[in-house]
Design a protein around this motif. Structure first.
Motif, PDB file in Angstrom:
ATOM      1  N   LEU A   1      37.128  42.975  30.126  1.00  0.00           N
ATOM      2  CA  LEU A   1      37.660  43.736  31.259  1.00  0.00           C
ATOM      3  C   LEU A   1      37.035  45.127  31.304  1.00  0.00           C
ATOM      4  N   GLU A   2      36.880  45.750  30.162  1.00  0.00           N
ATOM      5  CA  GLU A   2      36.271  47.079  30.108  1.00  0.00           C
ATOM      6  C   GLU A   2      34.814  47.034  30.555  1.00  0.00           C
ATOM      7  N   GLU A   3      34.134  45.943  30.259  1.00  0.00           N
ATOM      8  CA  GLU A   3      32.719  45.825  30.613  1.00  0.00           C
ATOM      9  C   GLU A   3      32.500  45.734  32.113  1.00  0.00           C
ATOM     10  N   ILE A   4      33.451  45.165  32.836  1.00  0.00           N
ATOM     11  CA  ILE A   4      33.276  45.005  34.282  1.00  0.00           C
ATOM     12  C   ILE A   4      33.980  46.085  35.082  1.00  0.00           C
ATOM     13  N   ARG A   5      34.794  46.897  34.415  1.00  0.00           N
ATOM     14  CA  ARG A   5      35.564  47.925  35.122  1.00  0.00           C
ATOM     15  C   ARG A   5      34.650  49.060  35.564  1.00  0.00           C
ATOM     16  N   GLY A   6      34.758  49.429  36.833  1.00  0.00           N
ATOM     17  CA  GLY A   6      33.967  50.520  37.367  1.00  0.00           C
ATOM     18  C   GLY A   6      34.504  51.861  36.905  1.00  0.00           C
ATOM     19  N   ILE A   7      33.674  52.885  37.021  1.00  0.00           N
ATOM     20  CA  ILE A   7      34.087  54.220  36.622  1.00  0.00           C
ATOM     21  C   ILE A   7      35.272  54.676  37.475  1.00  0.00           C
ATOM     22  N   ASN A   8      36.304  55.161  36.801  1.00  0.00           N
ATOM     23  CA  ASN A   8      37.510  55.673  37.447  1.00  0.00           C
ATOM     24  C   ASN A   8      38.355  54.591  38.110  1.00  0.00           C
ATOM     25  N   THR A   9      38.089  53.308  37.827  1.00  0.00           N
ATOM     26  CA  THR A   9      38.927  52.234  38.342  1.00  0.00           C
ATOM     27  C   THR A   9      39.824  51.757  37.214  1.00  0.00           C
ATOM     28  N   ARG A  10      41.107  51.978  37.344  1.00  0.00           N
ATOM     29  CA  ARG A  10      42.042  51.608  36.291  1.00  0.00           C
ATOM     30  C   ARG A  10      42.564  50.200  36.548  1.00  0.00           C
ATOM     31  N   ILE A  11      42.393  49.339  35.554  1.00  0.00           N
ATOM     32  CA  ILE A  11      42.877  47.965  35.668  1.00  0.00           C
ATOM     33  C   ILE A  11      43.230  47.483  34.272  1.00  0.00           C
ATOM     34  N   SER A  12      44.305  46.727  34.162  1.00  0.00           N
ATOM     35  CA  SER A  12      44.797  46.285  32.860  1.00  0.00           C
ATOM     36  C   SER A  12      44.930  44.771  32.822  1.00  0.00           C
ATOM     37  N   LEU A  13      45.057  44.235  31.626  1.00  0.00           N
ATOM     38  CA  LEU A  13      45.263  42.796  31.482  1.00  0.00           C
ATOM     39  C   LEU A  13      46.567  42.335  32.140  1.00  0.00           C
ATOM     40  N   PRO A  14      47.674  43.108  32.031  1.00  0.00           N
ATOM     41  CA  PRO A  14      48.884  42.690  32.745  1.00  0.00           C
ATOM     42  C   PRO A  14      48.670  42.582  34.257  1.00  0.00           C
ATOM     43  N   GLU A  15      47.866  43.500  34.818  1.00  0.00           N
ATOM     44  CA  GLU A  15      47.604  43.399  36.251  1.00  0.00           C
ATOM     45  C   GLU A  15      46.730  42.195  36.574  1.00  0.00           C
ATOM     46  N   VAL A  16      45.782  41.893  35.705  1.00  0.00           N
ATOM     47  CA  VAL A  16      44.976  40.686  35.891  1.00  0.00           C
ATOM     48  C   VAL A  16      45.894  39.473  35.974  1.00  0.00           C
ATOM     49  N   GLU A  17      46.892  39.457  35.110  1.00  0.00           N
ATOM     50  CA  GLU A  17      47.808  38.326  35.061  1.00  0.00           C
ATOM     51  C   GLU A  17      48.682  38.246  36.312  1.00  0.00           C
ATOM     52  N   THR A  18      49.199  39.398  36.759  1.00  0.00           N
ATOM     53  CA  THR A  18      50.156  39.381  37.864  1.00  0.00           C
ATOM     54  C   THR A  18      49.507  39.376  39.243  1.00  0.00           C
ATOM     55  N   ALA A  19      48.299  39.948  39.374  1.00  0.00           N
ATOM     56  CA  ALA A  19      47.683  40.077  40.698  1.00  0.00           C
ATOM     57  C   ALA A  19      46.491  39.160  40.905  1.00  0.00           C
ATOM     58  N   TYR A  20      45.627  39.052  39.898  1.00  0.00           N
ATOM     59  CA  TYR A  20      44.355  38.371  40.117  1.00  0.00           C
ATOM     60  C   TYR A  20      44.344  36.906  39.685  1.00  0.00           C
ATOM     61  N   MET A  21      45.248  36.517  38.783  1.00  0.00           N
ATOM     62  CA  MET A  21      45.346  35.102  38.458  1.00  0.00           C
ATOM     63  C   MET A  21      45.886  34.285  39.633  1.00  0.00           C
ATOM     64  N   PRO A  22      46.943  34.767  40.337  1.00  0.00           N
ATOM     65  CA  PRO A  22      47.373  34.028  41.537  1.00  0.00           C
ATOM     66  C   PRO A  22      46.267  33.959  42.591  1.00  0.00           C
ATOM     67  N   LEU A  23      45.487  35.035  42.721  1.00  0.00           N
ATOM     68  CA  LEU A  23      44.403  35.035  43.694  1.00  0.00           C
ATOM     69  C   LEU A  23      43.343  34.006  43.325  1.00  0.00           C
ATOM     70  N   THR A  24      43.024  33.910  42.043  1.00  0.00           N
ATOM     71  CA  THR A  24      42.063  32.908  41.597  1.00  0.00           C
ATOM     72  C   THR A  24      42.553  31.508  41.899  1.00  0.00           C
ATOM     73  N   ASN A  25      43.838  31.257  41.647  1.00  0.00           N
ATOM     74  CA  ASN A  25      44.420  29.954  41.979  1.00  0.00           C
ATOM     75  C   ASN A  25      44.299  29.662  43.468  1.00  0.00           C
ATOM     76  N   LEU A  26      44.642  30.649  44.277  1.00  0.00           N
ATOM     77  CA  LEU A  26      44.606  30.472  45.728  1.00  0.00           C
ATOM     78  C   LEU A  26      43.193  30.153  46.217  1.00  0.00           C
ATOM     79  N   ILE A  27      42.212  30.898  45.728  1.00  0.00           N
ATOM     80  CA  ILE A  27      40.831  30.665  46.156  1.00  0.00           C
ATOM     81  C   ILE A  27      40.380  29.265  45.763  1.00  0.00           C
ATOM     82  N   SER A  28      40.809  28.804  44.609  1.00  0.00           N
ATOM     83  CA  SER A  28      40.420  27.445  44.186  1.00  0.00           C
ATOM     84  C   SER A  28      40.970  26.398  45.148  1.00  0.00           C
ATOM     85  N   TYR A  29      42.172  26.649  45.726  1.00  0.00           N
ATOM     86  CA  TYR A  29      42.738  25.721  46.715  1.00  0.00           C
ATOM     87  C   TYR A  29      41.925  25.749  48.011  1.00  0.00           C
ATOM     88  N   TYR A  30      41.535  26.936  48.440  1.00  0.00           N
ATOM     89  CA  TYR A  30      40.706  27.052  49.642  1.00  0.00           C
ATOM     90  C   TYR A  30      39.356  26.380  49.435  1.00  0.00           C
TER      91      TYR A  30
END
Length: 307
Positions: A31-60
């Protein structure tokens, strides 16, 4: 009388409950390797925001592949697969690049049999020499500063299933297109296209970049927050990347802090805020999904267009 609302609205909590994945597909180091400068993102947010999005895109994606196969059978054609294209739009400094890289990684992990690639539209900006000739350097990032014809031709090749497509590369260090280097799109199943104006429509063009998208995402936030993030990023770059002698913005590393702050504010007001209001923000309603961030960069609300 009921008013039709084109989007379903999910709070962060309701959106998180939609996740169908139990294990995080990446580590803190990744996560740190892909995080842009000054963009704050955490593993809990990956779990709550981006995992559902990944699931949704796979359905589309699954639905698009099924439709492609059934339409081919109905029409009696035997066309090769075409990439599923995801567009990501939003303001400068809102975190598009980090989200694009994160989605690329998460889709690659969730769908290991699918090849996911990423391109940014920065490479399709006109070279600085051309922008100077056209007197557009102060409007860099505005729709007219892009070689839209070349970008649409590139997207057309991708959607036609052409392999090994060469696209231009851009250097944020030199703030210019790299004339002798290219970005290669090989044979993706999924292609993510990220840029400030990818949802833009212009009457003078027969096709728009978004015509090639199968799914589009707009990254949203209050303007005051985006402005704050932009200024913070500018100062962080002043202390890091701008120190490089090859940096286009090298001179900003040498000016007093007060002058640097004033420069960041001027650039925001005269270029980025203007582009946001004139060209970027009006395209928000054309997206399939809106991710709205709060003042800490975390996703607070999700809006999904109704089918």
């Amino acid at each position: 009388m009921h008013t039709y609302k084109p989007y379903y609205h999910f709070s962060r909590e309701n959106w998180a409950a939609l996740s169908k994945t139990e294990r995080l597909p990446l580590t803190q180091t990744e996560l740190e390797e892909i995080r842009g400068i000054n963009t704050r993102i955490s593993l809990p947010e990956v779990e709550t925001a981006y995992m559902p999005l990944t699931n949704l895109i796979s359905y589309y994606l699954e639905a698009a592949e099924t439709l492609h196969a059934k339409a081919g059978a109905f029409l009696g054609t035997n066309e090769k697969k075409v990439p599923f294209i995801i567009g990501i739009a939003g303001s400068v400094a809102v975190g598009k690049s980090t989200i694009a890289r994160l989605l690329q990684l998460m889709l690659s992990r969730a769908l290991p049999h699918k090849k996911t690639e990423l391109v940014t539209t920065d490479g399709f900006l006109y070279p600085n020499a051309v922008l100077q000739e056209k007197q557009l350097m102060q409007r860099k990032g505005f729709p007219e500063s892009y070689d839209i014809k070349a970008l649409i031709e590139f997207m057309g090749q991708v959607k036609a299933g052409t392999t090994n497509i060469k696209g231009p590369q851009y250097s944020h260090l030199t703030y210019d297109v790299l004339s002798e280097q290219t970005e290669l799109v090989t044979d993706p199943d999924i292609l993510i296209v990220e840029g400030v104006n990818v949802l833009q429509v212009k009457k003078e063009y027969q096709f728009f970049v978004s015509d090639f998208f199968d799914f589009s995402i707009y990254i949203d936030a209050d303007e005051k927050n985006i402005e704050k993030w932009y200024k913070e990023r500018f100062l962080m770059l002043r202390a890091t990347a701008f120190q490089n002698p090859k940096s286009y913005f090298r001179h900003y590393a040498e000016v007093p802090m007060e002058e640097a702050l004033q420069t960041a504010e001027t650039i925001w007001e005269t270029i980025n805020a203007k582009n946001l209001h004139e060209n970027i923000l009006p395209t928000k309603g054309r997206s399939d999904l809106i991710l709205r961030k709060g003042n800490n960069h975390e996703i607070e609300d999700v809006y999904l267009r109704k089918l």
